[in-house]
Write a protein that holds these residues in place. Structure first.
Motif, PDB file in Angstrom:
ATOM      1  N   GLU A 136       0.834  -1.198   0.000  1.00 53.52           N
ATOM      2  CA  GLU A 136       0.000   0.000   0.000  1.00 53.52           C
ATOM      3  C   GLU A 136       0.873   1.254   0.000  1.00 53.52           C
ATOM      4  N   ASP A 137       1.931   1.260   0.820  1.00 52.84           N
ATOM      5  CA  ASP A 137       2.842   2.402   0.866  1.00 52.84           C
ATOM      6  C   ASP A 137       3.603   2.565  -0.448  1.00 52.84           C
ATOM      7  N   LEU A 138       4.032   1.455  -1.050  1.00 55.85           N
ATOM      8  CA  LEU A 138       4.706   1.523  -2.351  1.00 55.85           C
ATOM      9  C   LEU A 138       3.791   2.199  -3.369  1.00 55.85           C
ATOM     10  N   PHE A 139       2.544   1.763  -3.425  1.00 60.48           N
ATOM     11  CA  PHE A 139       1.590   2.370  -4.353  1.00 60.48           C
ATOM     12  C   PHE A 139       1.348   3.845  -4.021  1.00 60.48           C
ATOM     13  N   THR A 140       1.247   4.180  -2.745  1.00 65.57           N
ATOM     14  CA  THR A 140       0.990   5.560  -2.340  1.00 65.57           C
ATOM     15  C   THR A 140       2.154   6.466  -2.737  1.00 65.57           C
ATOM     16  N   GLN A 141       3.371   6.033  -2.455  1.00 66.49           N
ATOM     17  CA  GLN A 141       4.534   6.833  -2.844  1.00 66.49           C
ATOM     18  C   GLN A 141       4.628   6.972  -4.362  1.00 66.49           C
ATOM     19  N   THR A 142       4.340   5.899  -5.058  1.00 70.62           N
ATOM     20  CA  THR A 142       4.367   5.934  -6.521  1.00 70.62           C
ATOM     21  C   THR A 142       3.319   6.904  -7.045  1.00 70.62           C
ATOM     22  N   LEU A 143       2.120   6.835  -6.495  1.00 64.52           N
ATOM     23  CA  LEU A 143       1.041   7.711  -6.946  1.00 64.52           C
ATOM     24  C   LEU A 143       1.403   9.180  -6.752  1.00 64.52           C
ATOM     25  N   ALA A 144       2.088   9.512  -5.680  1.00 65.99           N
ATOM     26  CA  ALA A 144       2.493  10.901  -5.457  1.00 65.99           C
ATOM     27  C   ALA A 144       3.367  11.393  -6.613  1.00 65.99           C
ATOM     28  N   GLN A 145       4.323  10.583  -7.047  1.00 66.55           N
ATOM     29  CA  GLN A 145       5.190  10.981  -8.163  1.00 66.55           C
ATOM     30  C   GLN A 145       4.409  11.012  -9.471  1.00 66.55           C
ATOM     31  N   VAL A 146       3.545  10.038  -9.683  1.00 68.24           N
ATOM     32  CA  VAL A 146       2.762   9.977 -10.920  1.00 68.24           C
ATOM     33  C   VAL A 146       1.848  11.189 -11.031  1.00 68.24           C
ATOM     34  N   GLU A 147       1.193  11.557  -9.944  1.00 66.30           N
ATOM     35  CA  GLU A 147       0.300  12.710  -9.997  1.00 66.30           C
ATOM     36  C   GLU A 147       1.064  14.016 -10.167  1.00 66.30           C
ATOM     37  N   GLN A 148       2.274  14.098  -9.650  1.00 72.46           N
ATOM     38  CA  GLN A 148       3.081  15.287  -9.904  1.00 72.46           C
ATOM     39  C   GLN A 148       3.465  15.343 -11.385  1.00 72.46           C
ATOM     40  N   ASP A 149       3.873  14.209 -11.952  1.00 74.47           N
ATOM     41  CA  ASP A 149       4.186  14.167 -13.382  1.00 74.47           C
ATOM     42  C   ASP A 149       2.956  14.524 -14.213  1.00 74.47           C
ATOM     43  N   LEU A 150       1.795  14.040 -13.798  1.00 77.34           N
ATOM     44  CA  LEU A 150       0.550  14.361 -14.498  1.00 77.34           C
ATOM     45  C   LEU A 150       0.298  15.867 -14.466  1.00 77.34           C
ATOM     46  N   TRP A 151       0.513  16.490 -13.336  1.00 77.22           N
ATOM     47  CA  TRP A 151       0.351  17.933 -13.206  1.00 77.22           C
ATOM     48  C   TRP A 151       1.314  18.674 -14.132  1.00 77.22           C
ATOM     49  N   PHE A 152       2.566  18.243 -14.163  1.00 79.06           N
ATOM     50  CA  PHE A 152       3.540  18.890 -15.046  1.00 79.06           C
ATOM     51  C   PHE A 152       3.110  18.764 -16.506  1.00 79.06           C
ATOM     52  N   LEU A 153       2.619  17.601 -16.895  1.00 83.72           N
ATOM     53  CA  LEU A 153       2.154  17.411 -18.271  1.00 83.72           C
ATOM     54  C   LEU A 153       0.927  18.270 -18.556  1.00 83.72           C
ATOM     55  N   GLU A 154      -0.056  18.212 -17.676  1.00 86.13           N
ATOM     56  CA  GLU A 154      -1.290  18.983 -17.877  1.00 86.13           C
ATOM     57  C   GLU A 154      -1.021  20.480 -17.948  1.00 86.13           C
ATOM     58  N   SER A 155      -0.029  20.939 -17.208  1.00 84.56           N
ATOM     59  CA  SER A 155       0.278  22.365 -17.179  1.00 84.56           C
ATOM     60  C   SER A 155       0.702  22.890 -18.542  1.00 84.56           C
ATOM     61  N   HIS A 156       1.124  22.021 -19.425  1.00 82.54           N
ATOM     62  CA  HIS A 156       1.506  22.433 -20.774  1.00 82.54           C
ATOM     63  C   HIS A 156       0.280  22.633 -21.679  1.00 82.54           C
TER      64      HIS A 156
END
Length: 181
Positions: A136-156
């Motif tokens: 669960e923690d592995l997925f949670t930490q991964t999701l934090a990075q994925v959602e940040q990457d998603l934000w960076f992409l969407e911001s374009h």
């Protein structure tokens, strides 16, 4: 289960977690190469910033794949990470090869990364249901990075905060937003 594991979880729970981890592994491998597809083929305005962003996102996803595979192995499972297995078991659609300009690549990647994020979010819930705080923690930490990457992409995609825009989840519109008058 292929290998012995003394992790204190029932065998059935470990088997289900390994299956879930292998789905995330396949999806992350597929996503890595889809992001690299965009990285290699992007043209147009903001080329260098997007080219570099895509490379950074691909590197994050590659590391996430490794973490999924290693956790599956720790649980006694067998990581299924060949390219053929990844394409067979990925949650993602094939990359849109008609994408050439930057905005087209960004839109495709936003959709793919959002799908990947949804898969990981489901993994958090399932790992919690199976009483495995480590996965669960592995997925949670991964999701934090994925959602940040998603934000960076969407911001374009948005030229200014004042513009009208639509929020889109994987393959469905969530709501239409308009600026306050």
């Amino acid at each position: 289960m292929k290998f012995p594991s003394h992790i204190n979880l029932p065998r059935e729970a470990r088997a289900e977690l390994v299956e879930l981890l292998n789905t995330c592994l396949a999806t992350s491998i597929d996503l890595h190469w889809q992001v690299k597809q965009a990285h290699w083929n992007i043209r147009g305005r903001d080329f260098i910033s997007r080219h570099e962003l895509f490379d950074e996102v691909a590197d994050h996803v590659r590391k996430q794949a490794d973490a999924f595979a290693e956790r599956a192995g720790a649980l006694g499972g067998y990581a299924q990470g060949t390219i053929r297995l990844a394409t067979k078991n990925s949650e993602l659609e094939e990359y849109d090869l008609s994408a050439v300009n930057g905005d087209d690549h960004i839109r495709v990647l936003v959709e793919r990364v959002a799908t990947y994020a949804a898969t990981i979010r489901e993994g958090i819930q399932r790992a919690g249901d199976l009483d495995d705080p480590v996965t669960e923690d592995l997925f949670t930490q991964t999701l934090a990075q994925v959602e940040q990457d998603l934000w960076f992409l969407e911001s374009h995609l948005y030229g200014s905060a004042a513009g009208s825009r639509t929020e889109v989840a994987p393959s469905s519109i969530l709501e239409e937003r308009t600026p306050d008058a």
